[in-house]
Design an enzyme around this catalytic site. Sequence first.
Site, PDB file in Angstrom:
ATOM      1  N   SER A 141       0.752  -1.363  -0.093  1.00 53.57           N
ATOM      2  CA  SER A 141      -0.084  -0.159   0.046  1.00 53.57           C
ATOM      3  C   SER A 141       0.907   1.300  -0.207  1.00 53.57           C
ATOM      4  O   SER A 141       0.446   2.269  -0.580  1.00 53.57           O
ATOM      5  CB  SER A 141      -1.004  -0.004   1.187  1.00 53.57           C
ATOM      6  OG  SER A 141      -1.654  -1.106   1.360  1.00 53.57           O
ATOM      7  N   GLU A 186      -4.672  -3.636  -6.510  1.00 51.83           N
ATOM      8  CA  GLU A 186      -5.033  -2.724  -7.053  1.00 51.83           C
ATOM      9  C   GLU A 186      -5.580  -1.350  -5.823  1.00 51.83           C
ATOM     10  O   GLU A 186      -6.643  -0.650  -6.105  1.00 51.83           O
ATOM     11  CB  GLU A 186      -6.257  -2.395  -8.002  1.00 51.83           C
ATOM     12  CG  GLU A 186      -5.607  -2.818  -9.502  1.00 51.83           C
ATOM     13  CD  GLU A 186      -4.929  -1.741 -10.347  1.00 51.83           C
ATOM     14  OE1 GLU A 186      -5.486  -0.746 -10.579  1.00 51.83           O
ATOM     15  OE2 GLU A 186      -3.991  -2.037 -10.782  1.00 51.83           O
TER      16      GLU A 186
HETATM   17  C1  LIG Z   1      -2.880 -12.183  -6.480  1.00 47.19           C
HETATM   18  C2  LIG Z   1      -2.348 -10.678  -6.577  1.00 47.19           C
HETATM   19  C3  LIG Z   1      -1.945 -10.129  -7.545  1.00 47.19           C
HETATM   20  C4  LIG Z   1      -1.123  -8.908  -7.682  1.00 47.19           C
HETATM   21  N1  LIG Z   1      -0.697  -8.311  -9.090  1.00 47.19           N
HETATM   22  C5  LIG Z   1      -0.007  -7.393  -8.914  1.00 47.19           C
HETATM   23  C6  LIG Z   1       0.709  -6.841  -9.936  1.00 47.19           C
HETATM   24  O1  LIG Z   1       0.576  -7.530 -10.947  1.00 47.19           O
HETATM   25  N2  LIG Z   1       1.513  -6.019  -9.798  1.00 47.19           N
HETATM   26  C7  LIG Z   1       1.854  -5.130  -8.875  1.00 47.19           C
HETATM   27  O2  LIG Z   1       2.894  -4.350  -8.763  1.00 47.19           O
HETATM   28  N3  LIG Z   1       1.108  -5.715  -7.515  1.00 47.19           N
HETATM   29  C8  LIG Z   1       0.273  -6.613  -7.659  1.00 47.19           C
HETATM   30  N4  LIG Z   1      -0.223  -7.115  -6.492  1.00 47.19           N
HETATM   31  C9  LIG Z   1       0.275  -6.333  -5.204  1.00 47.19           C
HETATM   32  C10 LIG Z   1      -1.006  -5.724  -4.504  1.00 47.19           C
HETATM   33  O3  LIG Z   1      -1.611  -4.535  -5.387  1.00 47.19           O
HETATM   34  C11 LIG Z   1      -0.712  -5.414  -3.034  1.00 47.19           C
HETATM   35  O4  LIG Z   1      -0.808  -6.553  -2.454  1.00 47.19           O
HETATM   36  C12 LIG Z   1      -1.639  -4.421  -2.585  1.00 47.19           C
HETATM   37  O5  LIG Z   1      -1.327  -3.129  -2.977  1.00 47.19           O
HETATM   38  C13 LIG Z   1      -1.617  -4.453  -0.953  1.00 47.19           C
HETATM   39  O6  LIG Z   1      -0.262  -4.317  -0.409  1.00 47.19           O
HETATM   40  P1  LIG Z   1       0.193  -5.682   0.655  1.00 47.19           P
HETATM   41  O7  LIG Z   1      -0.113  -6.916   0.144  1.00 47.19           O
HETATM   42  O8  LIG Z   1       1.632  -5.318   0.977  1.00 47.19           O
HETATM   43  O9  LIG Z   1      -0.301  -5.222   1.880  1.00 47.19           O
HETATM   44  P2  LIG Z   1      -0.260  -4.119   3.043  1.00 47.19           P
HETATM   45  O10 LIG Z   1       0.047  -2.683   2.292  1.00 47.19           O
HETATM   46  O11 LIG Z   1       0.990  -4.443   3.819  1.00 47.19           O
HETATM   47  O12 LIG Z   1      -1.383  -4.126   3.876  1.00 47.19           O
HETATM   48  C14 LIG Z   1      -1.728  -4.928   4.712  1.00 47.19           C
HETATM   49  C15 LIG Z   1      -3.015  -4.520   5.516  1.00 47.19           C
HETATM   50  O13 LIG Z   1      -3.039  -3.354   5.976  1.00 47.19           O
HETATM   51  C16 LIG Z   1      -3.841  -2.327   5.389  1.00 47.19           C
HETATM   52  N5  LIG Z   1      -3.234  -1.075   5.535  1.00 47.19           N
HETATM   53  C17 LIG Z   1      -2.118  -0.613   5.141  1.00 47.19           C
HETATM   54  N6  LIG Z   1      -1.777   0.627   5.229  1.00 47.19           N
HETATM   55  C18 LIG Z   1      -3.028   1.159   5.600  1.00 47.19           C
HETATM   56  C19 LIG Z   1      -3.546   2.504   6.181  1.00 47.19           C
HETATM   57  N7  LIG Z   1      -2.711   3.677   5.842  1.00 47.19           N
HETATM   58  N8  LIG Z   1      -4.549   2.675   6.721  1.00 47.19           N
HETATM   59  C20 LIG Z   1      -5.415   1.526   6.975  1.00 47.19           C
HETATM   60  N9  LIG Z   1      -5.152   0.407   6.543  1.00 47.19           N
HETATM   61  C21 LIG Z   1      -3.680   0.068   5.839  1.00 47.19           C
HETATM   62  C22 LIG Z   1      -4.238  -2.801   4.264  1.00 47.19           C
HETATM   63  O14 LIG Z   1      -5.541  -2.469   3.926  1.00 47.19           O
HETATM   64  C23 LIG Z   1      -4.177  -4.196   4.746  1.00 47.19           C
HETATM   65  O15 LIG Z   1      -5.337  -4.565   4.922  1.00 47.19           O
HETATM   66  C24 LIG Z   1      -0.995  -8.349  -6.576  1.00 47.19           C
HETATM   67  C25 LIG Z   1      -1.544  -8.750  -5.220  1.00 47.19           C
HETATM   68  C26 LIG Z   1      -2.041 -10.203  -5.301  1.00 47.19           C
HETATM   69  C27 LIG Z   1      -2.509 -10.594  -4.008  1.00 47.19           C
END
Ligand SMILES: Cc1cc2nc3c(=O)[nH]c(=O)nc-3n(C[C@H](O)[C@H](O)[C@H](O)COP(=O)(O)OP(=O)(O)OC[C@H]3O[C@@H](n4cnc5c(N)ncnc54)[C@H](O)[C@@H]3O)c2cc1C
Length: 408
Positions: free
Chosen positions: A136, A388
């Site tokens: 994120s 996304e």
């Molecule tokens: C199947 C899959 C396909 C994907 N495809 C791509 C791709 O093609 N290219 C690419 O670049 N990425 C891709 N992604 C990555 C995806 O965009 C990220 O998983 C997503 O942005 C969340 O990041 P994270 O998993 O690190 O979660 P984190 O950012 O670590 O979040 C963990 C939790 O904390 C919460 N959180 C974090 N910050 C805050 C805040 N400020 N306030 C409140 N809550 C918060 C989140 O909402 C979540 O519930 C993919 C992910 C998956 C699972």
Amino acid sequence: MAEFTLDLNDDQKQVRDWLHGFARDVIRPAASEWDEREETPWPIIQEAAKIGIYSLDFYAQQFFDPTGLGIPMTMEELFWGDAGIALSIVGTGLAAVGVLANGTEEQIGTWVPQMYGDADDVKVAAFCSSEPDAGSDVAAMRTRAVYDEAKDEWVLDGTKTWATNGGIANVHVVVAVVDPELGSKGHASFIVPPGTAGLSQGQKFKKHGIRASHTAEVVLEDVRIPGHCLLGGKDKLDHRLARAREKAASGGERLKNAAMATFEASRPAVGAMAVGTARAAYEVALDYAKTRSQFGRPIIDNQGVAFQLADMRTRIDAARLLVWRASWMATTGKPFTSAEGSMSKLYASETAKEVTAQAIQILGGNGYTREYPVERMHRDAAIYTIFEGTSEIQRLVLARTLSGMPIR
Ligand SMILES: Cc1cc2nc3c(=O)[nH]c(=O)nc-3n(C[C@H](O)[C@H](O)[C@H](O)COP(=O)(O)OP(=O)(O)OC[C@H]3O[C@@H](n4cnc5c(N)ncnc54)[C@H](O)[C@@H]3O)c2cc1C
């Protein structure tokens, strides 16, 4: 400027029915097999390429549909068929959009065709932004791109994660840090051409849902790419960085965040995918409720079941309306003053999760098994509230936009 309308024109109806036929006859029957195999469904992508559904031309046509409804209609129909297979078909589009949004005409002409290949030799592409410590929080990105002026080459080092098609792609689009002082304003996007030394696939993830779509880490070790692989070119980057440094030094007004505007415009497409999955589960549940009898009558005779179906359908239609509004706004250049793009993605993705869970409930024990598709649809639906931008991030964008306050 196209007026907003809920009436699809004849051309759109024809495309929708054609997509629906492919989703019904080719995608849906293969869904369970590829979910179990957890592999990219190359033969289905090839089928899609043969009839023109997997091609840049088709997506460009839908993208430039002046009503804005081409892309949401396409996503809804394909994801109605199956989310994992559909993501394998449309995943390349994410990388293609990265090039279309930032690349020069020459870069678009060179790289986008190589992302798709052709019907005899289909290829896929990957967009690599997320990192283990930068999900994120995109500004926390660490993958570095350093310019080697003597050789006119960029050198990329870092680890990307969660990349759809990562490691199996012909072309990778990689976002990297060129100026760490500038946070997300110091990022730039690069093409990593096919066969470039130093790029390798790391872990391939075994996932909860959308298992036919390949998701993996992408490791970049001393990856050297020609200078012309910087999307948009060096002059444009230097100019953008100089402006960002000036603003940072003067402590003046923040540069308009182009990335945020792009996200607002692309998020309705994910909302439309969610609508497709939700609609698929609702239809299975409606059908089942009419045919399954308990206590001597169809279970839909009970208000407890019928009202659930009424609520499911209401939410799906509301989600579609939000998605269509946001897509129309994006296409016609209306400003997202109330974060309507994020709103549509938030509502549609939460709807898909709830509706697919309700569908399992309506199918009872059968809903909980892999004999019926709603179990898979529920697993698939969980992705929409994560990628996304998670639901929490959508709420954050909405809350900040609506209040004008720096909500954390
Ligand atoms: C199947 C899959 C396909 C994907 N495809 C791509 C791709 O093609 N290219 C690419 O670049 N990425 C891709 N992604 C990555 C995806 O965009 C990220 O998983 C997503 O942005 C969340 O990041 P994270 O998993 O690190 O979660 P984190 O950012 O670590 O979040 C963990 C939790 O904390 C919460 N959180 C974090 N910050 C805050 C805040 N400020 N306030 C409140 N809550 C918060 C989140 O909402 C979540 O519930 C993919 C992910 C998956 C699972």
